[in-house]
Design a protein around this motif. Structure first.
Motif, PDB file in Angstrom:
ATOM      1  N   CYS A 277       0.879  -1.173   0.000  1.00 16.32           N
ATOM      2  CA  CYS A 277       0.000   0.000   0.000  1.00 16.32           C
ATOM      3  C   CYS A 277       0.912   1.218   0.000  1.00 16.32           C
ATOM      4  N   PRO A 278       1.255   1.767  -1.180  1.00 14.64           N
ATOM      5  CA  PRO A 278       2.306   2.784  -1.270  1.00 14.64           C
ATOM      6  C   PRO A 278       2.139   3.962  -0.321  1.00 14.64           C
ATOM      7  N   MET A 279       0.910   4.385  -0.054  1.00 15.63           N
ATOM      8  CA  MET A 279       0.764   5.589   0.770  1.00 15.63           C
ATOM      9  C   MET A 279       1.221   5.377   2.205  1.00 15.63           C
ATOM     10  N   HIS A 280       1.254   4.107   2.654  1.00 16.60           N
ATOM     11  CA  HIS A 280       1.643   3.833   4.036  1.00 16.60           C
ATOM     12  C   HIS A 280       2.915   3.007   4.148  1.00 16.60           C
ATOM     13  N   GLU A 281       3.622   2.785   3.044  1.00 17.53           N
ATOM     14  CA  GLU A 281       4.834   1.988   3.149  1.00 17.53           C
ATOM     15  C   GLU A 281       5.830   2.627   4.112  1.00 17.53           C
ATOM     16  N   ASP A 282       6.023   3.927   3.988  1.00 20.64           N
ATOM     17  CA  ASP A 282       6.988   4.626   4.836  1.00 20.64           C
ATOM     18  C   ASP A 282       6.411   5.876   5.491  1.00 20.64           C
ATOM     19  N   THR A 283       5.107   6.061   5.346  1.00 24.00           N
ATOM     20  CA  THR A 283       4.433   7.211   5.956  1.00 24.00           C
ATOM     21  C   THR A 283       3.430   6.717   6.975  1.00 24.00           C
ATOM     22  N   PRO A 284       3.556   7.133   8.237  1.00 20.48           N
ATOM     23  CA  PRO A 284       2.603   6.683   9.264  1.00 20.48           C
ATOM     24  C   PRO A 284       1.202   7.233   9.011  1.00 20.48           C
ATOM     25  N   GLY A 285       0.264   6.724   9.799  1.00 18.13           N
ATOM     26  CA  GLY A 285      -1.084   7.250   9.783  1.00 18.13           C
ATOM     27  C   GLY A 285      -1.190   8.469  10.688  1.00 18.13           C
ATOM     28  N   PRO A 286      -2.397   8.943  10.881  1.00 18.18           N
ATOM     29  CA  PRO A 286      -3.619   8.291  10.434  1.00 18.18           C
ATOM     30  C   PRO A 286      -3.911   8.515   8.947  1.00 18.18           C
ATOM     31  N   ALA A 287      -4.751   7.631   8.419  1.00 15.42           N
ATOM     32  CA  ALA A 287      -5.272   7.812   7.062  1.00 15.42           C
ATOM     33  C   ALA A 287      -6.614   8.522   7.142  1.00 15.42           C
ATOM     34  N   GLY A 288      -6.944   9.227   6.091  1.00 14.40           N
ATOM     35  CA  GLY A 288      -8.236   9.913   6.046  1.00 14.40           C
ATOM     36  C   GLY A 288      -8.725  10.022   4.623  1.00 14.40           C
ATOM     37  N   LEU A 289     -10.002  10.294   4.488  1.00 14.56           N
ATOM     38  CA  LEU A 289     -10.554  10.530   3.163  1.00 14.56           C
ATOM     39  C   LEU A 289     -10.013  11.837   2.606  1.00 14.56           C
ATOM     40  N   ASP A 290      -9.677  11.824   1.322  1.00 10.25           N
ATOM     41  CA  ASP A 290      -9.288  13.037   0.625  1.00 10.25           C
ATOM     42  C   ASP A 290     -10.570  13.818   0.314  1.00 10.25           C
ATOM     43  N   LEU A 291     -10.796  14.904   1.043  1.00 11.25           N
ATOM     44  CA  LEU A 291     -12.064  15.623   0.925  1.00 11.25           C
ATOM     45  C   LEU A 291     -12.215  16.310  -0.424  1.00 11.25           C
ATOM     46  N   ASP A 292     -11.102  16.684  -1.066  1.00 16.49           N
ATOM     47  CA  ASP A 292     -11.192  17.252  -2.406  1.00 16.49           C
ATOM     48  C   ASP A 292     -11.712  16.210  -3.392  1.00 16.49           C
ATOM     49  N   GLU A 293     -11.198  14.990  -3.268  1.00 18.29           N
ATOM     50  CA  GLU A 293     -11.686  13.904  -4.127  1.00 18.29           C
ATOM     51  C   GLU A 293     -13.148  13.608  -3.825  1.00 18.29           C
ATOM     52  N   LEU A 294     -13.505  13.640  -2.545  1.00 20.45           N
ATOM     53  CA  LEU A 294     -14.885  13.368  -2.166  1.00 20.45           C
ATOM     54  C   LEU A 294     -15.824  14.416  -2.761  1.00 20.45           C
ATOM     55  N   SER A 295     -15.386  15.675  -2.778  1.00 20.40           N
ATOM     56  CA  SER A 295     -16.210  16.733  -3.362  1.00 20.40           C
ATOM     57  C   SER A 295     -16.414  16.528  -4.854  1.00 20.40           C
ATOM     58  N   ALA A 296     -15.466  15.820  -5.472  1.00 21.81           N
ATOM     59  CA  ALA A 296     -15.577  15.526  -6.896  1.00 21.81           C
ATOM     60  C   ALA A 296     -16.309  14.216  -7.157  1.00 21.81           C
ATOM     61  N   GLY A 297     -16.836  13.599  -6.091  1.00 23.50           N
ATOM     62  CA  GLY A 297     -17.616  12.382  -6.259  1.00 23.50           C
ATOM     63  C   GLY A 297     -16.791  11.118  -6.279  1.00 23.50           C
ATOM     64  N   ARG A 298     -15.547  11.190  -5.773  1.00 26.42           N
ATOM     65  CA  ARG A 298     -14.681  10.018  -5.761  1.00 26.42           C
ATOM     66  C   ARG A 298     -14.208   9.740  -4.340  1.00 26.42           C
ATOM     67  N   VAL A 299     -14.089   8.454  -4.003  1.00 28.42           N
ATOM     68  CA  VAL A 299     -13.556   8.055  -2.705  1.00 28.42           C
ATOM     69  C   VAL A 299     -12.084   7.712  -2.867  1.00 28.42           C
ATOM     70  N   ARG A 300     -11.256   8.422  -2.131  1.00 26.75           N
ATOM     71  CA  ARG A 300      -9.822   8.158  -2.164  1.00 26.75           C
ATOM     72  C   ARG A 300      -9.241   8.511  -0.800  1.00 26.75           C
TER      73      ARG A 300
END
Length: 390
Positions: A277-300
């Motif tokens: 999972c590239p976003m967490h290979e070397d970057t700690p959490g927490p993880a969260g929803l990308d609200l800009d993507e959510l505003s565009a109708g996408r979950v990321r």
């Protein structure tokens, strides 16, 4: 139809559930027992343990028509298009024989911006299958892995009876939302279901979306669940939940495995580290929803931690893999039935280049199949830790 037979839904017609709770509308399958649920007030856990991943109705019948009344509880994000209705998979004598969905039901809407949730009640619905073979057969009806389902009534045009114990091996698996089946399109398409079918074993799936947190009550549930094979896939929720540091992680894993061993002292036990999972290979959490993507109708999803915090003991997937490999090697010196599998052998860099994670966290259906096939080859096939010849 005038000759309906309504059969009470009882424990002996259900596989993969810890218990049934009687509700106002029917029966709600739970994958954690009541005593375990009482030890944690987390709403996320309450939701996902009642989503029946791996739970299926199993019965023997001559019926050519099967109907099931259910009340689903669905979930979605505020401002987003509705999620597809959960799918039910029908198997006849182990072979796919149909799919269906039930519209309506209750709707749980989550607003990630405010952290609130609202429930809108809805009516039960009916799932129906017709034209089944007119012979005695074993029927499996897999419930949606991503909706809570209250079972209201089971109707057929011929009597139903439990399937006798086939004497097969039972595989008990615990993991995160990926093991739960997130982003797979149907319950038999989740990677544990794929692997179980290829391995010829009966699945008990304790994959809990967002809730593989090394909880002691989960370990005790696994301790008390009859099983011939046990696996735990650990790591991603500890990172994206940012719930502990390395100092707490190592003894927590030891304690989790110790508890399982209290009930399964000699059972093959496999520890699986996280898939890539590239976003967490070397970057700690927490993880969260990308609200800009959510505003565009996408979950990321996105990682919000600081890589520099690794020096303070914050967990990343790289840290967890290294520690799990070390820990299992240490324990295996005294436990010959303990095994380790690097999750990147199931989904690694080359796989990410070909089949990237659509929301940066969860695999799609094609990737679930690939993971399940690789797990089966590595674990259930000859020479693997769960090989039938062992």
């Amino acid at each position: 139809m005038n000759d309906w037979i309504t059969t009470p839904i009882t424990d002996d017609l259900l596989r993969g559930a810890a218990e049934l709770e009687r509700t106002e509308h029917g029966l709600l399958p739970h994958r954690l027992p009541a005593w375990a649920r009482a030890q944690c007030a987390d709403g996320q856990l309450a939701m996902v343990e009642a989503q029946p991943a791996g739970v299926r109705l199993v019965f023997r019948t001559r019926a050519t028509v099967v109907e099931l009344d259910v009340l689903p509880t669905k979930r979605g994000f505020a401002g987003m298009p509705p999620r597809p209705d959960g799918r039910y998979d029908l198997l006849v004598d182990g072979q796919p024989a149909g799919q269906g969905s039930v519209a309506g039901g209750n709707m749980l809407t989550i607003d990630p911006r405010s952290g609130t949730a609202t429930m809108e009640p809805g009516p039960p619905g009916t799932l129906g299958f017709t034209g089944l073979p007119d012979r005695v057969k074993d029927v499996e009806l897999w419930l949606p892995h991503n909706e809570m389902i209250e079972l209201v009534a089971l109707r057929t045009d011929a009597p139903v009876e439990p399937v006798p114990d086939r004497g097969g091996r039972v595989w008990l698996h615990h993991g995160s939302s990926i093991s739960h089946g997130s982003n797979a399109t149907s319950p038999t398409a989740t990677w544990p279901a794929v692997a179980a079918a290829l391995g010829g074993v009966e699945l008990v799936n304790l994959g809990m979306g967002g809730s593989a947190m090394l909880d002691p009550f989960t370990a005790r549930t696994m301790r008390d669940t009859p099983a011939d094979l046990v696996s735990v896939k650990l790591g991603i929720n500890l990172v994206n939940g940012d719930i502990m540091r390395l100092r707490a992680f190592t003894p927590a894993v030891h304690g989790f495995l110790d508890t399982i061993r209290d009930g399964h002292p000699d059972t093959p036990l496999l520890v699986v580290s996280p898939i890539l999972c590239p976003m967490h290979e070397d970057t700690p959490g927490p993880a969260g929803l990308d609200l800009d993507e959510l505003s565009a109708g996408r979950v990321r999803y996105q990682a919000t931690g600081d890589p520099a915090d690794r020096t303070a003991g914050k967990l990343t997937l790289t840290v967890i893999r290294d520690e799990l490999a070390r820990l299992v090697a240490q324990r295996a010196a005294d436990d010959p039935n303990l095994y380790y599998l690097d999750g990147r052998d199931l989904y690694g860099e080359a796989d990410f280049a070909e089949l990237p994670l659509p929301d940066a966290l969860h695999p799609d259906t094609a990737t679930h199949r690939r993971i399940g096939e690789r797990f089966s080859k590595a674990v259930f096939a000859a020479g693997g830790p769960f090989a039938a010849s062992r």
